[in-house]
Design a protein around this motif. Structure first.
Motif, PDB file in Angstrom:
ATOM      1  N   MET A  40      65.447  25.774  23.846  1.00 26.93           N
ATOM      2  CA  MET A  40      65.408  25.845  22.233  1.00 26.93           C
ATOM      3  C   MET A  40      66.629  25.488  21.741  1.00 26.93           C
ATOM      4  SD  MET A  40      64.384  29.641  23.223  1.00 26.93           S
ATOM      5  CE  MET A  40      64.725  29.943  21.330  1.00 26.93           C
ATOM      6  N   LYS A  41      67.200  24.416  21.611  1.00 24.39           N
ATOM      7  CA  LYS A  41      67.820  23.790  20.851  1.00 24.39           C
ATOM      8  C   LYS A  41      67.171  22.584  20.705  1.00 24.39           C
ATOM      9  CE  LYS A  41      72.195  26.317  21.053  1.00 24.39           C
ATOM     10  NZ  LYS A  41      74.009  26.010  20.903  1.00 24.39           N
ATOM     11  N   VAL A  42      67.203  22.173  22.023  1.00 22.24           N
ATOM     12  CA  VAL A  42      66.597  20.406  21.822  1.00 22.24           C
ATOM     13  C   VAL A  42      64.801  20.091  22.063  1.00 22.24           C
ATOM     14  CG1 VAL A  42      68.356  19.131  21.850  1.00 22.24           C
ATOM     15  CG2 VAL A  42      67.121  19.611  24.433  1.00 22.24           C
ATOM     16  N   GLY A  43      64.172  21.464  21.881  1.00 19.98           N
ATOM     17  CA  GLY A  43      62.857  21.001  22.501  1.00 19.98           C
ATOM     18  C   GLY A  43      62.174  21.067  21.198  1.00 19.98           C
ATOM     19  N   LEU A 100      60.517  37.499  24.777  1.00 20.42           N
ATOM     20  CA  LEU A 100      61.570  37.747  23.177  1.00 20.42           C
ATOM     21  C   LEU A 100      60.996  37.121  22.203  1.00 20.42           C
ATOM     22  CD1 LEU A 100      64.053  36.578  26.047  1.00 20.42           C
ATOM     23  CD2 LEU A 100      63.020  38.845  25.454  1.00 20.42           C
ATOM     24  N   SER A 101      62.057  38.214  20.756  1.00 20.96           N
ATOM     25  CA  SER A 101      62.626  37.783  20.126  1.00 20.96           C
ATOM     26  C   SER A 101      62.772  36.677  19.875  1.00 20.96           C
ATOM     27  CB  SER A 101      62.714  38.797  18.976  1.00 20.96           C
ATOM     28  OG  SER A 101      64.405  38.598  18.694  1.00 20.96           O
ATOM     29  N   TYR A 102      62.688  35.701  18.838  1.00 20.91           N
ATOM     30  CA  TYR A 102      63.147  33.653  18.974  1.00 20.91           C
ATOM     31  C   TYR A 102      64.879  33.915  18.621  1.00 20.91           C
ATOM     32  CZ  TYR A 102      64.299  29.118  17.404  1.00 20.91           C
ATOM     33  OH  TYR A 102      64.902  27.853  17.810  1.00 20.91           O
ATOM     34  N   LEU A 103      65.294  35.091  17.533  1.00 21.71           N
ATOM     35  CA  LEU A 103      66.612  35.737  17.907  1.00 21.71           C
ATOM     36  C   LEU A 103      67.115  35.722  19.308  1.00 21.71           C
ATOM     37  CD1 LEU A 103      68.393  34.893  15.960  1.00 21.71           C
ATOM     38  CD2 LEU A 103      68.310  37.703  15.019  1.00 21.71           C
ATOM     39  N   ASP A 104      66.286  37.129  19.328  1.00 24.48           N
ATOM     40  CA  ASP A 104      66.869  36.917  21.143  1.00 24.48           C
ATOM     41  C   ASP A 104      67.113  35.531  22.300  1.00 24.48           C
ATOM     42  OD1 ASP A 104      67.211  39.687  20.342  1.00 24.48           O
ATOM     43  OD2 ASP A 104      65.606  40.715  20.703  1.00 24.48           O
ATOM     44  N   VAL A 115      55.989  20.909  29.040  1.00 23.34           N
ATOM     45  CA  VAL A 115      55.680  19.905  29.583  1.00 23.34           C
ATOM     46  C   VAL A 115      56.819  18.691  28.773  1.00 23.34           C
ATOM     47  CG1 VAL A 115      54.926  17.431  29.167  1.00 23.34           C
ATOM     48  CG2 VAL A 115      53.164  19.139  29.789  1.00 23.34           C
ATOM     49  N   TYR A 116      57.180  18.983  28.048  1.00 21.28           N
ATOM     50  CA  TYR A 116      58.120  18.302  27.247  1.00 21.28           C
ATOM     51  C   TYR A 116      59.988  18.839  28.336  1.00 21.28           C
ATOM     52  CZ  TYR A 116      61.774  16.741  23.476  1.00 21.28           C
ATOM     53  OH  TYR A 116      62.461  15.953  22.407  1.00 21.28           O
ATOM     54  N   ASP A 117      60.080  20.454  27.980  1.00 23.28           N
ATOM     55  CA  ASP A 117      61.012  20.348  28.722  1.00 23.28           C
ATOM     56  C   ASP A 117      61.085  20.398  30.194  1.00 23.28           C
ATOM     57  OD1 ASP A 117      61.297  22.524  25.943  1.00 23.28           O
ATOM     58  OD2 ASP A 117      61.208  24.268  27.293  1.00 23.28           O
ATOM     59  N   LEU A 118      60.071  19.688  31.109  1.00 23.46           N
ATOM     60  CA  LEU A 118      60.386  19.246  32.204  1.00 23.46           C
ATOM     61  C   LEU A 118      61.220  17.620  32.653  1.00 23.46           C
ATOM     62  CD1 LEU A 118      56.970  20.357  33.885  1.00 23.46           C
ATOM     63  CD2 LEU A 118      59.688  21.197  34.274  1.00 23.46           C
ATOM     64  N   GLY A 119      60.842  17.767  31.228  1.00 25.85           N
ATOM     65  CA  GLY A 119      61.164  16.141  31.143  1.00 25.85           C
ATOM     66  C   GLY A 119      62.592  16.227  30.234  1.00 25.85           C
ATOM     67  N   PHE A 177      70.334  32.079  25.337  1.00 27.25           N
ATOM     68  CA  PHE A 177      70.638  30.576  25.956  1.00 27.25           C
ATOM     69  C   PHE A 177      72.182  30.260  25.118  1.00 27.25           C
ATOM     70  CE2 PHE A 177      66.495  30.712  27.206  1.00 27.25           C
ATOM     71  CZ  PHE A 177      65.630  29.303  27.314  1.00 27.25           C
ATOM     72  N   ASP A 178      72.195  30.809  23.503  1.00 29.75           N
ATOM     73  CA  ASP A 178      73.341  29.564  23.209  1.00 29.75           C
ATOM     74  C   ASP A 178      74.850  31.175  24.356  1.00 29.75           C
ATOM     75  OD1 ASP A 178      74.494  28.439  21.717  1.00 29.75           O
ATOM     76  OD2 ASP A 178      75.240  30.315  20.489  1.00 29.75           O
ATOM     77  N   ARG A 179      74.548  31.855  24.964  1.00 27.86           N
ATOM     78  CA  ARG A 179      75.065  32.796  25.843  1.00 27.86           C
ATOM     79  C   ARG A 179      75.704  31.444  27.222  1.00 27.86           C
ATOM     80  NH1 ARG A 179      72.875  37.329  23.538  1.00 27.86           N
ATOM     81  NH2 ARG A 179      72.177  37.525  25.816  1.00 27.86           N
TER      82      ARG A 179
END
Length: 95
Positions: free
Chosen positions: A40-43, A13-17, A55-59, A22-24
Motif C-alpha cells: 500500500m505504501k511502496v506499490g 475495502l475502501s482505500y482508507l480502511d 506483478v509488482y507486488d510479487l517482485g 496494512f499500517d497496523r
C-alpha cells in the motif's frame, strides 16, 4: 535487517480502511524486529489494473525473507497467489 512482506486483502475495502489495516500490521512486523514491505505504501498508484499490482507486488515479495499474512488473506485472490509464491520460494511465513 530482515524484510517482511505484508500480505492481505485490499480489493473490496475502501482505500482508507485497507491502508489503515496494512499500517497496523506494519507495526506488528516492526515489533518482530523486521522491516515491513507494505504494497500500500511502496506499490503502484491505485488507478492501475489489478494484474499490474499483482506483478509488482510479487517482485516486492521476492525481495523479502519473511511474509506476514493478515487474518483476511484467504479472502483475497492476490494474497492467495502471493501465498503460493511464498511457499514455492520457501519464504518464512507468519500468520
Amino acid at each position: 535487517m530482515k524484510k517482511c512482506y505484508n500480505a492481505g486483502k485490499i480489493s473490496g475495502l475502501s482505500y482508507l480502511d485497507a491502508y489503515n489495516k496494512f499500517d497496523r500490521y506494519d507495526k506488528d512486523i516492526e515489533r518482530m524486529g523486521m522491516l515491513p514491505v507494505n504494497p500500500m505504501k511502496v506499490g503502484l498508484k491505485p488507478r492501475r489494473p489489478w494484474w499490474m499490482h499483482l506483478v509488482y507486488d510479487l517482485g516486492l515479495l521476492i525481495g523479502c525473507s519473511h511474509v506476514v499474512f493478515q487474518h483476511d488473506w484467504e479472502e483475497s485472490r492476490g494474497a492467495r497467489i502471493e501465498h503460493r509464491v511464498a511457499r514455492l520460494l520457501r519464504k518464512k511465513i507468519i500468520y
